[in-house]
Scaffold this active site. Structure first.
Site, PDB file in Angstrom:
ATOM      1  N   ARG A  28      39.175  48.179  43.462  1.00 28.99           N
ATOM      2  CA  ARG A  28      38.459  49.423  43.162  1.00 28.99           C
ATOM      3  C   ARG A  28      38.023  50.060  44.480  1.00 28.99           C
ATOM      4  NH1 ARG A  28      37.805  52.215  38.346  1.00 28.99           N
ATOM      5  NH2 ARG A  28      37.789  50.249  37.283  1.00 28.99           N
ATOM      6  N   THR A  55      35.893  56.360  46.031  1.00 29.98           N
ATOM      7  CA  THR A  55      36.320  57.203  44.907  1.00 29.98           C
ATOM      8  C   THR A  55      36.075  56.495  43.569  1.00 29.98           C
ATOM      9  OG1 THR A  55      38.511  56.221  44.881  1.00 29.98           O
ATOM     10  CG2 THR A  55      38.209  58.151  46.291  1.00 29.98           C
ATOM     11  N   ASP A 106      33.610  31.009  44.647  1.00 29.85           N
ATOM     12  CA  ASP A 106      34.781  31.887  44.695  1.00 29.85           C
ATOM     13  C   ASP A 106      35.985  31.115  44.153  1.00 29.85           C
ATOM     14  OD1 ASP A 106      35.893  34.501  46.628  1.00 29.85           O
ATOM     15  OD2 ASP A 106      37.303  33.052  45.799  1.00 29.85           O
ATOM     16  N   ASP A 120      39.075  30.871  46.485  1.00 30.58           N
ATOM     17  CA  ASP A 120      38.844  29.958  47.611  1.00 30.58           C
ATOM     18  C   ASP A 120      38.851  28.508  47.151  1.00 30.58           C
ATOM     19  OD1 ASP A 120      38.704  31.912  49.519  1.00 30.58           O
ATOM     20  OD2 ASP A 120      36.522  32.056  49.492  1.00 30.58           O
TER      21      ASP A 120
HETATM   22  N1  URA Z   1      34.852  36.057  41.738  1.00 26.90           N
HETATM   23  C1  URA Z   1      34.718  34.735  41.997  1.00 26.90           C
HETATM   24  O1  URA Z   1      35.674  34.079  42.390  1.00 26.90           O
HETATM   25  N2  URA Z   1      33.535  34.162  41.776  1.00 26.90           N
HETATM   26  C2  URA Z   1      32.448  34.833  41.334  1.00 26.90           C
HETATM   27  O2  URA Z   1      31.386  34.234  41.134  1.00 26.90           O
HETATM   28  C3  URA Z   1      32.605  36.212  41.086  1.00 26.90           C
HETATM   29  C4  URA Z   1      33.820  36.796  41.296  1.00 26.90           C
END
Ligand code: URA
Length: 209
Positions: A104, A108, A200, A203
């Site tokens: 996103r 914009t 994440d 990750d």
């Molecule tokens: N994306 C992720 O990987 N973890 C989150 O907590 C939020 C978005």
């Protein structure tokens, strides 16, 4: 919550708890993600339509159930969505796969697509969009906008964790798309992470941090 199915199966919940633990290794996280995605796939396809096919067993002829309609499409939102694909494809090996890269634009607020590859006839197929985390909902909303622009009409969204804020945002944009998740967590923090969450997802599955 209307339009949201929380998959409370004990195996799903148990595996999810191990995935949330910060000490779970990359290898362990990936293995669990594959296992859990198979279970989630089972639930998200629970009500697929069946028809019958005339077959011959070693004993008799009989009408036996088979899936109706065209092959399913699993649409992965890059990159974390790919972590859900493996287990799902093990369960539905004939499924077609779409890959969608979107972000996103902060200024914009428009969805910018940087990659899109999908099978033909998505207008005639059930499309199951996968992304482990429904956080703000922005990338899922954008990905589904792109699928709809290409004609997809029958869409479901599958994730591991959803934030209430993301669900509200998502349902405002796509009230026709049911959400399947293993958990609705408490909230988003100021950095857009789901709390308690699992960190994440990309990750953790790819060991990039
Ligand atoms: N994306 C992720 O990987 N973890 C989150 O907590 C939020 C978005």
């Amino acid at each position: 919550m209307d339009g949201v199915t929380v998959i409370g199966h004990p195996l799903v919940q148990h595996k999810l708890t191990i995935m949330r633990k910060k000490e779970t290794s990359t290898a362990g996280f990936r293995r669990l993600l594959k296992e859990i995605s198979t279970l989630l796939c089972y639930e998200v396809t629970r009500d697929l339509e069946l028809t019958t096919e005339r077959i011959e067993t070693p004993l008799v002829e009989t009408d036996a159930p088979v899936l109706e309609g065209k092959k399913l499409v699993f649409a992965s939102i890059l990159r974390a969505g790919n972590g859900l694909l493996e287990g799902m494809l093990e369960l539905v090996p004939s499924a077609r796969v779409a890959h969608i890269g979107v972000y996103r634009d902060h200024e914009t607020l428009r969805a910018v697509e940087y990659f899109f590859k999908a099978p033909d006839n998505i207008n005639e197929r059930l499309v199951i969009v996968v992304d482990p985390m429904l956080a703000t909902g922005n990338s899922a909303i954008a990905a589904i906008e792109k699928l709809k622009e290409r004609g997809a009409r029958n869409i479901r969204f599958l994730c591991l964790l959803a934030a209430p804020e993301g669900i509200r945002n998502f349902q405002g944009a796509h009230p026709d798309v049911p959400i399947f998740t293993a958990s609705i967590d408490s909230h988003l923090n100021e950095k857009g992470y789901i709390v308690p969450g699992l960190g994440d997802a990309g990750d953790r599955m790819y060991g990039t941090k």
